[in-house]
Scaffold this active site. Structure first.
Site, PDB file in Angstrom:
ATOM      1  N   LYS A 288       0.843  -1.202   0.000  1.00  0.00           N
ATOM      2  CA  LYS A 288       0.000   0.000   0.000  1.00  0.00           C
ATOM      3  C   LYS A 288       0.877   1.250   0.000  1.00  0.00           C
ATOM      4  CE  LYS A 288      -3.785  -2.506   2.063  1.00  0.00           C
ATOM      5  NZ  LYS A 288      -4.608  -2.893   3.196  1.00  0.00           N
TER       6      LYS A 288
ATOM      7  N   GLN B  51      -5.049  -1.703   9.282  1.00  0.00           N
ATOM      8  CA  GLN B  51      -4.862  -3.005   8.636  1.00  0.00           C
ATOM      9  C   GLN B  51      -5.518  -4.104   9.477  1.00  0.00           C
ATOM     10  OE1 GLN B  51      -3.469  -3.526   5.571  1.00  0.00           O
ATOM     11  NE2 GLN B  51      -4.037  -5.667   5.791  1.00  0.00           N
TER      12      GLN B  51
ATOM     13  N   ASP C 109     -11.362   2.528   3.086  1.00  0.00           N
ATOM     14  CA  ASP C 109     -11.652   1.100   2.912  1.00  0.00           C
ATOM     15  C   ASP C 109     -13.140   0.884   2.633  1.00  0.00           C
ATOM     16  OD1 ASP C 109      -9.600  -0.737   2.844  1.00  0.00           O
ATOM     17  OD2 ASP C 109      -9.318  -0.773   5.017  1.00  0.00           O
TER      18      ASP C 109
END
Ligand code: NAP
Length: 282
Positions: A52, A96, A119
């Protein structure tokens, strides 16, 4: 049978994102910024986070990576997320997952404002998707919609089966297909006679985490098959689809690796750019 190359589609989108980033920087005097928080030492999670961060650098975004040891008090992480939420120079915040045991995932995610939820996991963003008025959409299913679009096949009216009903993949995937006018069936671990559904489907998306689960006799000729699964078997990456059996029957199929995987981070970058635009254009 044609392979859908996530690598190629993803590379095209990243090239466009780099151009859009240049426009953004001209307009706002800075690049979009993504903050990533990782807790613990799970190697797969660290690989995802590194990718990422690399992805951000590739398209010119600023990234912040905050690593915490497993055992860090939850409130320390919570107060950092709160500070990012208030920081006007940060556009996207990502925790995460999965977090190590003992942390309250729901609580920590709830501290991310909807406007910075790149997200697309927040209740508001999930709700907007189900109302066919999406704001930020979960990255993996969003990437799959780009892959389906890349085939040029009309989705309207197609029978689609999604196997798996997780909040992050299966459910948003089903919503996106429904919003694209497919007739959608969602199967899961309690589905009886699952193959009866998949055999009738024009599109099958498998997201369950069971190596080579979907067999050749479970799909109809000419189906489009999307394999979301990432399973490690004897050190090799294997999808949820038995590729050798299924591929000869398909019109299009995604490989593992090189199919859905490369799209997920690209969609995270796209979500970060649109989150930045939405906030700064207000
Ligand atoms: P998850 O949260 O563990 O959910 C798995 C889902 O599969 C559940 O809904 C479960 O049903 C269903 N399931 C499990 N075994 C089944 C079976 N035998 N028959 C039918 N359904 C079954 O997993 P996830 O996070 O959605 O991820 C799924 C897979 O995609 C994993 O391999 C993951 O690594 C991969 N993944 C890949 C990407 C990518 O970028 N390529 C991104 C995310 C995830 P119940 O609800 O009934 O338990």
């Amino acid at each position: 049978m044609q392979l859908i190359s996530g690598k190629a589609v993803s590379a095209d989108i990243r090239e466009k994102l780099a151009q859009e980033n240049a426009d953004f920087e001209r307009e706002f005097g800075r690049a979009p910024a993504l903050a990533v928080i990782i807790v613990g030492d799970d190697p797969a999670s660290h690989t995802y986070v590194n990718n990422k961060i690399k992805g951000c650098a590739q398209v010119g975004f600023r990234s912040i990576c905050q690593k915490y040891e497993n055992g860090t008090p939850q409130e320390e992480i919570a107060s950092y997320i709160r500070s990012l939420a208030e920081d006007d120079s940060v556009d996207g915040i990502l925790v995460q997952l999965p977090l190590p045991k003992g942390y309250d995932e729901k609580y920590l995610l709830s501290l991310i404002p909807d406007s910075k939820d790149v997200d697309g996991f927040s209740p508001a963003n999930t709700g907007l998707l189900s109302m066919n008025s999406p704001n930020t959409v979960s990255c993996t299913p969003l990437g799959i919609m780009h892959l389906l679009k890349s085939t040029g096949v009309e989705l309207k009216g197609k029978d689609a089966v999604v196997i798996g009903r997780s909040n992050t993949v299966g459910k948003p995937m089903a919503m996106l297909l429904l919003n694209a006018d497919c007739t959608v069936t969602v199967c899961h671990s309690k589905t009886v006679n699952l193959a009866e559904y998949t055999r009738k489907a024009d599109i099958v998306v498998v997201a369950i985490g069971r190596p080579k689960f979907l067999k050749g006799d479970m799909v109809k000729d000419g189906a489009i098959v999307i394999d979301v699964g990432i399973n490690r078997v004897d050190g090799k990456l294997v999808g949820d689809v038995d590729f050798d059996e299924v591929a000869p029957r398909c019109s299009y199929i995604t490989p593992v690796p090189g199919g859905v995987g490369p799209m997920t981070i690209t969609m995270l970058l796209a979500n970060t750019l649109s989150a930045a635009r939405h906030r700064l254009e207000k």
